[in-house]
Design a protein around this motif. Structure first.
Motif, mmCIF file in Angstrom:
data_model
loop_
_atom_site.group_PDB
_atom_site.id
_atom_site.type_symbol
_atom_site.label_atom_id
_atom_site.label_comp_id
_atom_site.label_asym_id
_atom_site.label_seq_id
_atom_site.Cartn_x
_atom_site.Cartn_y
_atom_site.Cartn_z
ATOM 1 N N GLY A 178 -23.703 12.641 0.252
ATOM 2 C CA GLY A 178 -24.665 12.685 1.627
ATOM 3 C C GLY A 178 -24.620 10.675 1.742
ATOM 4 N N TRP A 179 -24.547 11.103 3.316
ATOM 5 C CA TRP A 179 -24.725 9.602 3.522
ATOM 6 C C TRP A 179 -23.830 8.637 2.906
ATOM 7 C CZ3 TRP A 179 -29.529 10.936 0.602
ATOM 8 C CH2 TRP A 179 -29.740 12.145 1.699
ATOM 9 N N GLY A 180 -23.972 7.544 2.679
ATOM 10 C CA GLY A 180 -23.290 6.481 2.517
ATOM 11 C C GLY A 180 -23.581 5.878 1.007
ATOM 12 N N ILE A 203 -24.251 10.277 14.771
ATOM 13 C CA ILE A 203 -24.683 8.660 15.405
ATOM 14 C C ILE A 203 -23.273 8.297 16.041
ATOM 15 C CG2 ILE A 203 -25.355 6.705 14.091
ATOM 16 C CD1 ILE A 203 -25.952 8.443 11.613
ATOM 17 N N ALA A 204 -22.396 7.703 16.029
ATOM 18 C CA ALA A 204 -21.632 7.219 16.679
ATOM 19 C C ALA A 204 -20.982 7.410 18.303
ATOM 20 C CB ALA A 204 -20.726 7.486 15.599
ATOM 21 N N GLU A 205 -21.328 6.642 19.174
ATOM 22 C CA GLU A 205 -21.136 6.533 20.081
ATOM 23 C C GLU A 205 -18.948 6.980 19.998
ATOM 24 O OE1 GLU A 205 -23.153 7.793 22.775
ATOM 25 O OE2 GLU A 205 -24.443 6.614 21.539
ATOM 26 N N GLY A 264 -19.934 12.419 6.523
ATOM 27 C CA GLY A 264 -19.671 12.119 7.644
ATOM 28 C C GLY A 264 -20.324 10.684 7.877
ATOM 29 N N THR A 265 -21.654 10.727 7.725
ATOM 30 C CA THR A 265 -22.433 9.528 8.472
ATOM 31 C C THR A 265 -20.948 7.748 6.860
ATOM 32 O OG1 THR A 265 -24.377 10.122 7.675
ATOM 33 C CG2 THR A 265 -23.963 7.497 7.752
ATOM 34 N N LEU A 266 -20.614 8.096 5.735
ATOM 35 C CA LEU A 266 -19.128 7.168 5.644
ATOM 36 C C LEU A 266 -19.047 6.408 7.125
ATOM 37 C CD1 LEU A 266 -19.504 4.374 4.008
ATOM 38 C CD2 LEU A 266 -18.080 6.169 2.620
ATOM 39 N N LEU A 267 -17.813 8.342 6.891
ATOM 40 C CA LEU A 267 -16.706 7.893 8.087
ATOM 41 C C LEU A 267 -17.136 6.929 9.322
ATOM 42 C CD1 LEU A 267 -13.684 7.960 7.967
ATOM 43 C CD2 LEU A 267 -14.098 10.585 8.470
ATOM 44 N N GLU A 268 -18.270 7.557 9.525
ATOM 45 C CA GLU A 268 -18.252 7.380 11.108
ATOM 46 C C GLU A 268 -19.067 5.935 11.088
ATOM 47 O OE1 GLU A 268 -21.588 9.511 13.441
ATOM 48 O OE2 GLU A 268 -21.715 11.323 11.924
ATOM 49 N N LEU A 269 -19.377 4.878 9.883
ATOM 50 C CA LEU A 269 -19.880 3.850 9.838
ATOM 51 C C LEU A 269 -18.117 3.011 10.351
ATOM 52 C CD1 LEU A 269 -21.411 1.363 9.808
ATOM 53 C CD2 LEU A 269 -21.920 1.531 7.260
ATOM 54 N N ALA A 270 -17.253 3.343 9.045
ATOM 55 C CA ALA A 270 -16.127 3.347 8.968
ATOM 56 C C ALA A 270 -15.560 2.729 10.500
ATOM 57 C CB ALA A 270 -15.436 3.857 7.997
ATOM 58 N N TRP A 271 -15.412 4.274 10.734
ATOM 59 C CA TRP A 271 -15.168 4.001 12.292
ATOM 60 C C TRP A 271 -15.651 3.098 13.198
ATOM 61 C CZ3 TRP A 271 -17.199 4.798 17.282
ATOM 62 C CH2 TRP A 271 -16.039 5.467 17.989
ATOM 63 N N LEU A 272 -16.826 2.589 12.981
ATOM 64 C CA LEU A 272 -17.015 1.448 13.791
ATOM 65 C C LEU A 272 -17.319 0.567 14.075
ATOM 66 C CD1 LEU A 272 -21.218 3.362 13.832
ATOM 67 C CD2 LEU A 272 -19.540 2.504 16.161
ATOM 68 N N GLN A 273 -16.890 0.041 12.805
ATOM 69 C CA GLN A 273 -16.748 -0.858 12.416
ATOM 70 C C GLN A 273 -14.894 -0.876 11.839
ATOM 71 O OE1 GLN A 273 -17.549 -2.245 8.276
ATOM 72 N NE2 GLN A 273 -19.477 -2.632 9.284
ATOM 73 N N GLY A 274 -14.471 0.080 12.679
ATOM 74 C CA GLY A 274 -12.449 -0.193 13.344
ATOM 75 C C GLY A 274 -11.805 -0.020 11.668
ATOM 76 N N ARG A 275 -12.300 0.635 10.499
ATOM 77 C CA ARG A 275 -12.267 0.612 9.440
ATOM 78 C C ARG A 275 -11.984 2.662 9.081
ATOM 79 N NH1 ARG A 275 -15.630 -4.556 8.748
ATOM 80 N NH2 ARG A 275 -13.598 -6.511 8.758
#
Length: 254
Positions: A50-52, A111-113, A78-89
């Motif tokens: 779950g999450w991160g 969560i991510a736009e 999915g939240t972990l990959l969303e955060l990575a995407w937001l940071q360009g990673r």
């Protein structure tokens, strides 16, 4: 030996393509995971980290080995990959998951736009190395939920390379395919099923009342997600009509 004297719904054996049970791991230790799998591993198909939690779980490699031994697919939340995407990673995140030996990832934009086109590119990239579960719906309670928009996004996600759609419900069961009260939004369910087919959707259903609704209305082999680890066996009894909530799915003489 399991008894055979009752006439119950037929359940496919693992590896299944329908009637999947997807559980939510909030960061349990390997001993707990082992106990869950010993009691009900035959009923679990997908184990979402779950999450991160995967990012800080020191015991993750041990749990991944354990899951593989029970023929259960581990899935990065999915939240972990969303955060990575937001940071360009996002590429670094996928490289890390691949090195760990995690076979599945969830791609979401709860969560991510992230635009649908950006999501589809991320799905296509992930699908080169992983089984991808694409989530549709927002985690925000105030988000607009148009049934046909959900269905169209689901169809596009599958076309982009997703193996299955996850219909958002969160751990709370109060957003996405649910009203804040927890009541199922039948309009969204109908739109998803009519557009991509029942077998292509996994419905997050953390509450017993929601799990029972899906079994009664869509059958014993509906795909259910975000099941609590201590509810694995209980959910299987719902599928089989071994609880009052779903006894109608069992073959009961008139």
């Amino acid at each position: 030996m399991r008894p055979q004297f009752l006439d119950l719904p037929q359940r496919p054996q693992k590896p299944r393509t329908s009637g999947l049970t997807h559980v939510l791991d909030k960061g349990v230790d390997p001993a707990t995971a082992r106990a869950v799998l010993a009691a009900g591993g035959e009923f679990v198909d997908i184990w979402k980290i779950g999450w991160g939690t995967a990012y800080i779980d020191k015991a993750l490699p041990e749990k991944l080995d354990l899951l593989a031994a029970y023929d259960v697919s581990a899935c990065l939340g999915g939240t972990l990959l969303e955060l990575a995407w937001l940071q360009g990673r996002s590429v670094e995140c996928l490289d890390w998951a691949s090195a760990l030996g995690c076979p599945c990832v969830e791609v979401s934009r709860g969560i991510a736009e992230m635009s649908p086109a950006e999501k589809h590119r991320l799905i296509a990239t992930a699908a080169e190395r992983f089984i991808v579960y694409a989530e549709v719906g927002s985690k925000r309670a105030d988000a607009h939920a148009d049934p046909q928009e959900w269905a169209d996004e689901a169809a596009a996600d599958l076309a982009a390379g997703a193996a299955m759609i996850i219909a958002e419900g969160r751990e709370s069961g109060t957003v996405g395919i649910y009203h804040p009260s927890g009541e199922v939004r039948r309009d969204i369910i109908d739109a998803l099923v009519s557009t991509v087919g029942l077998g292509s959707v996994l419905f997050e259903a953390p509450r017993k009342s929601q799990q029972a609704w899906f079994v009664r209305n869509l059958g014993s082999n509906v795909n259910l997600g975000n099941v609590a680890l201590d509810e694995v066996v209980a959910v299987e009894t719902l599928r089989l009509g071994l609880r009052a909530d779903t006894i109608s799915v069992a073959h009961v003489p008139a």
